[in-house]
Design a protein around this motif. Structure first.
Motif, PDB file in Angstrom:
ATOM      1  N   ASP A 136     -70.923  79.095 -43.335  1.00  0.00           N
ATOM      2  CA  ASP A 136     -71.659  80.006 -44.214  1.00  0.00           C
ATOM      3  C   ASP A 136     -72.591  80.933 -43.443  1.00  0.00           C
ATOM      4  N   LYS A 137     -73.228  80.417 -42.407  1.00  0.00           N
ATOM      5  CA  LYS A 137     -74.148  81.244 -41.621  1.00  0.00           C
ATOM      6  C   LYS A 137     -73.417  82.422 -40.981  1.00  0.00           C
ATOM      7  N   VAL A 138     -72.205  82.173 -40.495  1.00  0.00           N
ATOM      8  CA  VAL A 138     -71.422  83.254 -39.899  1.00  0.00           C
ATOM      9  C   VAL A 138     -71.025  84.266 -40.968  1.00  0.00           C
ATOM     10  N   LEU A 139     -70.599  83.788 -42.127  1.00  0.00           N
ATOM     11  CA  LEU A 139     -70.251  84.708 -43.216  1.00  0.00           C
ATOM     12  C   LEU A 139     -71.420  85.629 -43.532  1.00  0.00           C
ATOM     13  N   ARG A 140     -72.576  85.056 -43.713  1.00  0.00           N
ATOM     14  CA  ARG A 140     -73.723  85.855 -44.118  1.00  0.00           C
ATOM     15  C   ARG A 140     -74.196  86.778 -43.001  1.00  0.00           C
ATOM     16  N   ALA A 141     -74.033  86.360 -41.766  1.00  0.00           N
ATOM     17  CA  ALA A 141     -74.382  87.241 -40.652  1.00  0.00           C
ATOM     18  C   ALA A 141     -73.505  88.487 -40.644  1.00  0.00           C
ATOM     19  N   LYS A 142     -72.309  88.351 -41.188  1.00  0.00           N
ATOM     20  CA  LYS A 142     -71.368  89.462 -41.257  1.00  0.00           C
ATOM     21  C   LYS A 142     -71.357  90.105 -42.655  1.00  0.00           C
ATOM     22  N   THR A 143     -72.335  89.751 -43.475  1.00  0.00           N
ATOM     23  CA  THR A 143     -72.550  90.314 -44.816  1.00  0.00           C
ATOM     24  C   THR A 143     -71.410  89.992 -45.773  1.00  0.00           C
ATOM     25  N   TYR A 144     -70.922  88.754 -45.716  1.00  0.00           N
ATOM     26  CA  TYR A 144     -70.000  88.230 -46.715  1.00  0.00           C
ATOM     27  C   TYR A 144     -70.675  87.072 -47.429  1.00  0.00           C
ATOM     28  N   ARG A 145     -70.453  86.959 -48.720  1.00  0.00           N
ATOM     29  CA  ARG A 145     -71.077  85.898 -49.512  1.00  0.00           C
ATOM     30  C   ARG A 145     -70.315  84.582 -49.350  1.00  0.00           C
ATOM     31  N   SER A 146     -71.048  83.493 -49.469  1.00  0.00           N
ATOM     32  CA  SER A 146     -70.421  82.189 -49.275  1.00  0.00           C
ATOM     33  C   SER A 146     -70.113  81.528 -50.616  1.00  0.00           C
ATOM     34  N   GLY A 147     -68.906  80.972 -50.698  1.00  0.00           N
ATOM     35  CA  GLY A 147     -68.479  80.205 -51.853  1.00  0.00           C
ATOM     36  C   GLY A 147     -67.801  78.937 -51.391  1.00  0.00           C
ATOM     37  N   TYR A 148     -67.583  78.029 -52.317  1.00  0.00           N
ATOM     38  CA  TYR A 148     -67.083  76.704 -51.935  1.00  0.00           C
ATOM     39  C   TYR A 148     -66.266  76.134 -53.077  1.00  0.00           C
ATOM     40  N   TYR A 149     -65.064  75.645 -52.752  1.00  0.00           N
ATOM     41  CA  TYR A 149     -64.223  74.932 -53.704  1.00  0.00           C
ATOM     42  C   TYR A 149     -64.221  73.457 -53.361  1.00  0.00           C
ATOM     43  N   GLY A 150     -64.458  72.605 -54.366  1.00  0.00           N
ATOM     44  CA  GLY A 150     -64.419  71.173 -54.135  1.00  0.00           C
ATOM     45  C   GLY A 150     -64.336  70.404 -55.441  1.00  0.00           C
ATOM     46  N   PHE A 151     -64.265  69.082 -55.325  1.00  0.00           N
ATOM     47  CA  PHE A 151     -64.085  68.194 -56.464  1.00  0.00           C
ATOM     48  C   PHE A 151     -65.420  67.639 -56.955  1.00  0.00           C
ATOM     49  N   THR A 152     -65.552  67.525 -58.271  1.00  0.00           N
ATOM     50  CA  THR A 152     -66.806  67.044 -58.828  1.00  0.00           C
ATOM     51  C   THR A 152     -67.100  65.603 -58.428  1.00  0.00           C
ATOM     52  N   ALA A 154     -60.324  88.356 -44.212  1.00  0.00           N
ATOM     53  CA  ALA A 154     -60.688  89.079 -45.434  1.00  0.00           C
ATOM     54  C   ALA A 154     -60.759  90.582 -45.168  1.00  0.00           C
ATOM     55  N   SER A 155     -61.408  90.958 -44.086  1.00  0.00           N
ATOM     56  CA  SER A 155     -61.564  92.359 -43.744  1.00  0.00           C
ATOM     57  C   SER A 155     -60.214  93.030 -43.514  1.00  0.00           C
ATOM     58  N   ALA A 156     -59.313  92.330 -42.828  1.00  0.00           N
ATOM     59  CA  ALA A 156     -57.991  92.890 -42.543  1.00  0.00           C
ATOM     60  C   ALA A 156     -57.189  93.142 -43.817  1.00  0.00           C
ATOM     61  N   LEU A 157     -57.498  92.392 -44.873  1.00  0.00           N
ATOM     62  CA  LEU A 157     -56.811  92.573 -46.150  1.00  0.00           C
ATOM     63  C   LEU A 157     -57.466  93.636 -47.029  1.00  0.00           C
ATOM     64  N   GLY A 158     -58.563  94.207 -46.549  1.00  0.00           N
ATOM     65  CA  GLY A 158     -59.247  95.226 -47.331  1.00  0.00           C
ATOM     66  C   GLY A 158     -60.307  94.678 -48.263  1.00  0.00           C
ATOM     67  N   MET A 159     -60.721  93.433 -48.021  1.00  0.00           N
ATOM     68  CA  MET A 159     -61.812  92.821 -48.790  1.00  0.00           C
ATOM     69  C   MET A 159     -63.104  93.094 -48.042  1.00  0.00           C
ATOM     70  N   LYS A 160     -63.939  93.935 -48.604  1.00  0.00           N
ATOM     71  CA  LYS A 160     -65.037  94.536 -47.863  1.00  0.00           C
ATOM     72  C   LYS A 160     -66.277  93.649 -47.801  1.00  0.00           C
ATOM     73  N   ALA A 161     -67.221  94.060 -46.942  1.00  0.00           N
ATOM     74  CA  ALA A 161     -68.513  93.385 -46.849  1.00  0.00           C
ATOM     75  C   ALA A 161     -69.133  93.286 -48.237  1.00  0.00           C
ATOM     76  N   GLY A 162     -69.760  92.145 -48.501  1.00  0.00           N
ATOM     77  CA  GLY A 162     -70.297  91.863 -49.826  1.00  0.00           C
ATOM     78  C   GLY A 162     -69.366  90.989 -50.644  1.00  0.00           C
ATOM     79  N   SER A 163     -68.104  90.884 -50.202  1.00  0.00           N
ATOM     80  CA  SER A 163     -67.140  90.003 -50.874  1.00  0.00           C
ATOM     81  C   SER A 163     -67.487  88.547 -50.596  1.00  0.00           C
ATOM     82  N   PRO A 164     -67.085  87.644 -51.476  1.00  0.00           N
ATOM     83  CA  PRO A 164     -67.221  86.226 -51.183  1.00  0.00           C
ATOM     84  C   PRO A 164     -66.002  85.708 -50.437  1.00  0.00           C
ATOM     85  N   VAL A 165     -66.177  84.625 -49.719  1.00  0.00           N
ATOM     86  CA  VAL A 165     -65.052  83.824 -49.242  1.00  0.00           C
ATOM     87  C   VAL A 165     -65.340  82.396 -49.678  1.00  0.00           C
TER      88      VAL A 165
END
Length: 275
Positions: free
Chosen positions: A180-196, A143-154
């Motif tokens: 998710d813990k690694v994302l948040r340690a690096k100040t990125y928000r956590s998101g999740y795609y899945g089936f209901t 994400a960072s390499a693409l220019g998606m900054k800290a605070g962005s979700p993945v």
């Protein structure tokens, strides 16, 4: 999300069996370890979005910028990502963001061991935590390499699996928590795609919400452009601009003379910070 990790046929088989605002604190209620950190303001988009396997060309994105769709999901990485991404570069991200597009980073990480079919990277009880941490770090780097900054979700993509298989489900949740813990340690928000019916249900109905994603993108192909009226879980869950709904798949659409097959999404959740 057709053809991205598995064939359309298998996705339907597994399915059968199994407006922009900047908001400071939305979408983090379930992310208990975020409280002590000062976070960048969250960028939230509310409106129609689309996802497609390979990021379209800049020419296509210009043609499609008519106002019908305002955001596009892009597959930033993961060993189970199904399509090459020749267009997805930092330059492309900057250019489409300048046009006004909002971007949704999606990472196709390890998949459950009890999932139908094969995947290059599988989650097991023994490897769940280490794989989750490694993939989380890779997702942030991509994400960072693409220019998606800290605070962005993945958004972590988890395909359909048998959530009644306790050992398998426990391993998936361990993997997700580590990611998710690694994302948040690096100040990125956590998101999740899945089936209901399966992967999203496992997160939404987990008794212990510690370190689980704060933003949920649910696949329910009912052709309803909403994140509320067909929301299948408690009304108090994932509130505050934390929901997205994939409501239609494999829609062949022509806009501005350019035809793309996309999946349609109703979006009310974080998007990447690129400015």
């Amino acid at each position: 999300m057709s053809d991205h990790r598995q064939s359309r046929k298998r996705r339907y088989i597994t399915w059968g069996v199994a407006g922009v605002a900047v908001v400071a604190g939305a979408g983090i209620a379930a992310q208990t370890s975020m409280a002590a950190t000062t976070w960048p303001a969250q960028k939230t988009y509310t409106g129609r979005a689309f996802d497609t396997c390979a990021a379209p060309s800049l020419t296509a994105m210009k043609a499609w910028h008519t106002g019908f769709y305002g955001a596009a999901a892009v597959y930033i990485g993961g060993k189970n990502r199904g399509c090459a991404q020749p267009n997805l570069t930092a330059s492309w991200v900057k250019s489409v963001s300048t046009l006004g597009w909002k971007l949704i980073p999606l990472y196709v990480g390890a998949q459950p061991s009890c999932q139908t079919g094969s995947s290059p990277e599988k989650i097991t009880t023994a490897t769940a935590a280490s794989l989750g941490a490694a993939d989380g770090a890779d997702a942030v780097a991509k994400a960072s390499a693409l220019g998606m900054k800290a605070g962005s979700p993945v958004y972590l993509d988890m395909e359909s699996y048998d959530i009644t298989n306790k050992a398998c489900n426990d391993a998936v949740l361990t993997y997700v928590r580590a990611f998710d813990k690694v994302l948040r340690a690096k100040t990125y928000r956590s998101g999740y795609y899945g089936f209901t019916s399966s992967s999203a249900k496992a997160v939404a109905t987990a008794t212990d919400k510690t370190d689980l994603p704060g933003n949920l993108w649910y696949a329910l192909w009912d052709q309803k452009n909403t994140t509320t009226t067909d929301w299948p879980w408690g009304a108090t869950q994932f509130t505050g601009h934390s929901r997205a709904h994939q409501y239609m798949v494999n829609s062949k659409e022509t806009i501005g003379g350019v035809t793309i097959t996309v999946d349609r999404d109703a979006w009310d959740a974080p998007v990447a910070i690129t400015g």
